[in-house]
Design a protein around this motif. Structure first.
Motif, PDB file in Angstrom:
ATOM      1  N   LYS A  68      -9.177   1.698  -1.182  1.00  0.00           N
ATOM      2  CA  LYS A  68      -8.874   3.114  -0.944  1.00  0.00           C
ATOM      3  C   LYS A  68      -7.380   3.348  -0.686  1.00  0.00           C
ATOM      4  O   LYS A  68      -6.895   4.463  -0.806  1.00  0.00           O
ATOM      5  N   GLN A  69      -6.675   2.266  -0.352  1.00  0.00           N
ATOM      6  CA  GLN A  69      -5.207   2.399  -0.173  1.00  0.00           C
ATOM      7  C   GLN A  69      -4.438   1.967  -1.427  1.00  0.00           C
ATOM      8  O   GLN A  69      -3.234   1.752  -1.388  1.00  0.00           O
ATOM      9  N   GLY A  70      -5.177   1.758  -2.545  1.00  0.00           N
ATOM     10  CA  GLY A  70      -4.523   1.434  -3.812  1.00  0.00           C
ATOM     11  C   GLY A  70      -4.227  -0.054  -4.006  1.00  0.00           C
ATOM     12  O   GLY A  70      -3.543  -0.437  -4.944  1.00  0.00           O
TER      13      GLY A  70
ATOM     14  N   CYS B 178       0.852  -1.197   0.000  1.00  0.00           N
ATOM     15  CA  CYS B 178       0.000   0.000   0.000  1.00  0.00           C
ATOM     16  C   CYS B 178       0.885   1.243   0.000  1.00  0.00           C
ATOM     17  O   CYS B 178       1.576   1.520   0.988  1.00  0.00           O
ATOM     18  N   HIS B 179       0.881   1.948  -1.131  1.00  0.00           N
ATOM     19  CA  HIS B 179       1.676   3.169  -1.267  1.00  0.00           C
ATOM     20  C   HIS B 179       0.795   4.268  -1.826  1.00  0.00           C
ATOM     21  O   HIS B 179       0.115   4.033  -2.844  1.00  0.00           O
ATOM     22  N   ALA B 180       0.818   5.442  -1.225  1.00  0.00           N
ATOM     23  CA  ALA B 180      -0.038   6.542  -1.685  1.00  0.00           C
ATOM     24  C   ALA B 180       0.235   6.845  -3.164  1.00  0.00           C
ATOM     25  O   ALA B 180       1.390   6.931  -3.581  1.00  0.00           O
ATOM     26  N   GLY B 181      -0.844   6.946  -3.947  1.00  0.00           N
ATOM     27  CA  GLY B 181      -0.727   7.335  -5.355  1.00  0.00           C
ATOM     28  C   GLY B 181      -0.333   6.211  -6.298  1.00  0.00           C
ATOM     29  O   GLY B 181      -0.236   6.422  -7.507  1.00  0.00           O
TER      30      GLY B 181
END
Ligand code: NDP
Ligand SMILES: CC(C)CCC[C@@H](C)[C@H]1CC[C@H]2C3=CC[C@H]4[C@H](C)C(=O)CC[C@]4(C)[C@H]3CC[C@]12C
Length: 326
Positions: free
Chosen positions: A215-217, A160-163
């Motif tokens: 929602k966390q990708g 889980c990594h933003a973007g």
């Protein structure tokens, strides 16, 4: 950008064929990590992959999905090596001590269930005897489902990594059936179809993981490789020597005209697993099972099929699985 991919059960069958196909698709841009329980078989698999793709990046990690400590140790090693994981293929699986019910098979041959019996191995023709692991869990549940759940949980920081998006891709089965699964007995301690139960639990868990992680990708998808000739299949009729399976091949090719789920080779069986690698995860249906299919003329394609899963039950399962891991 290089993509980091981890494949469980990569030492043989569908997992190994998938690695081969991934490297053929993109020989330079991937970092492939083979997670296998047997180090020698893992080394042999790596050597075979490097023989056809000498410049590929292929590493090994020892992991037994039927052991809690092994999964946790392997996940720590993976986190040490990589700061990001793009694809996690949850493919390792077993169907130990299978019993082939010859009577049910012949009853099925003369009933309307004949095609589904061949396509899904259902209709009571296959049962298994399960064992309890050193951790006190049912072996089939642990290997096919719970070990993978622990792995996802442990690898969460690099998944889980933003973007950015990452994908979980399960190798389920058309043998996954709601009638084999009970939320009161998620490990299938009491029944005779632990394989079918564990695969149905994979379908449910994938749905729940999408609810919790999109929602966390992080996205989760389910595949079915079809009926493939691998060591798992040979184990179903252990008294059948390999040459008899070869003699049956013309019959299986004929059956393939009726049911395109007879993919038969690991290469064909890996079709949907590779297809998912090429998709945008946001465009996928969380309630679909992506089925590897091969036409009568040998053409490979991927078919989405609606799974018989419901959101409420998937939530109950993920809660129960979390309780097992406490
Ligand atoms: N063959 C078929 O028709 C179908 C198969 N499937 C599923 O496909 C997946 C792959 O199976 P398939 O290629 O057919 O069979 P194989 O037996 O060839 O492959 C199974 C892989 O899982 C590994 N594995 C088994 N137990 C563990 C464990 N405890 N820890 C780590 N790895 C383990 C095996 O390792 P090792 O080499 O050490 O034994 C092997 O690499 C399974 O999940 C199976 O349920 C689904 C539908 C149909
Ligand atoms: C002439 C007979 C001896 C031929 C017997 C064939 C059976 C042993 C196999 C026919 C269909 C097979 C299966 C179908 C579905 C698979 C499923 C999707 C899976 O996950 C594991 C293996 C299968 C159950 C497989 C097993 C062998 C058959 C029942």
């Amino acid at each position: 950008m290089t993509k980091v991919i981890l494949v469980t059960g990569a030492s043989s069958g569908i997992g190994l064929a998938l690695c081969e196909r991934l490297l053929s698709h993109d020989p330079e841009g991937l970092q492939l990590c083979l997670a296998c329980r047997d180090v020698q078989r893992a080394r042999d698999a790596r050597a075979a992959l490097l023989a056809s793709h000498p410049t590929a990046h292929v590493t090994l990690v020892q992991m037994d999905t039927s052991s809690v400590s092994s999964v946790i140790g392997a996940a720590q090693e993976v986190k040490r090596r990589y700061n990001r994981l793009d694809f996690l293929y949850l493919n390792a699986g077993i169907m130990p001590n299978p019993h082939f019910d010859v009577k049910a098979f012949f009853r099925g041959l003369f009933s309307s269930r004949i095609v589904t019996m061949f396509a899904t191995g259902g209709g009571g023709i296959l049962t298994q005897e399960d064992r309890v692991t050193a951790d006190g869990l049912q072996e089939i549940f642990m290997t096919n489902l719970f070990g993978h759940f622990l792995l996802i949980r442990e690898l969460e920081p690099i998944l889980c990594h933003a973007g950015l998006t990452s994908q979980l891709i399960w190798t389920s089965s058309s043998n996954a059936h709601p009638s084999a699964f009970s939320v009161d007995d998620i490990q299938h301690r009491r029944g005779t179809q632990p394989y079918s139960s564990s695969k149905y639990a994979c379908d449910l868990l994938s749905l729940a993981l999408n609810t919790h992680y999109n929602k966390q990708g992080l996205y989760s998808s389910v595949t079915c490789p079809g009926f493939v000739m691998t060591s798992l299949t040979y184990g179903i009729l252990p008294f059948f020597p390999p040459f008899l399976w070869t003699l049956l091949m013309p019959l299986f090719w004929l059956i393939r005209i009726l049911t395109n789920t007879f993919t038969l080779t690991p290469y064909n069986g890996a079709e949907a697993l590779l297809w998912l690698f090429k998709q945008q995860p946001e465009s996928l249906d969380p309630q679909a099972k992506y089925q590897s299919s091969t036409s009568g003329l040998g053409k490979n394609y991927t078919q989405p099929r609606k799974m018989d899963v419901d959101l409420h039950m998937s939530e109950v399962l993920i809660l129960s699985v979390k309780c097992c891991s406490l």
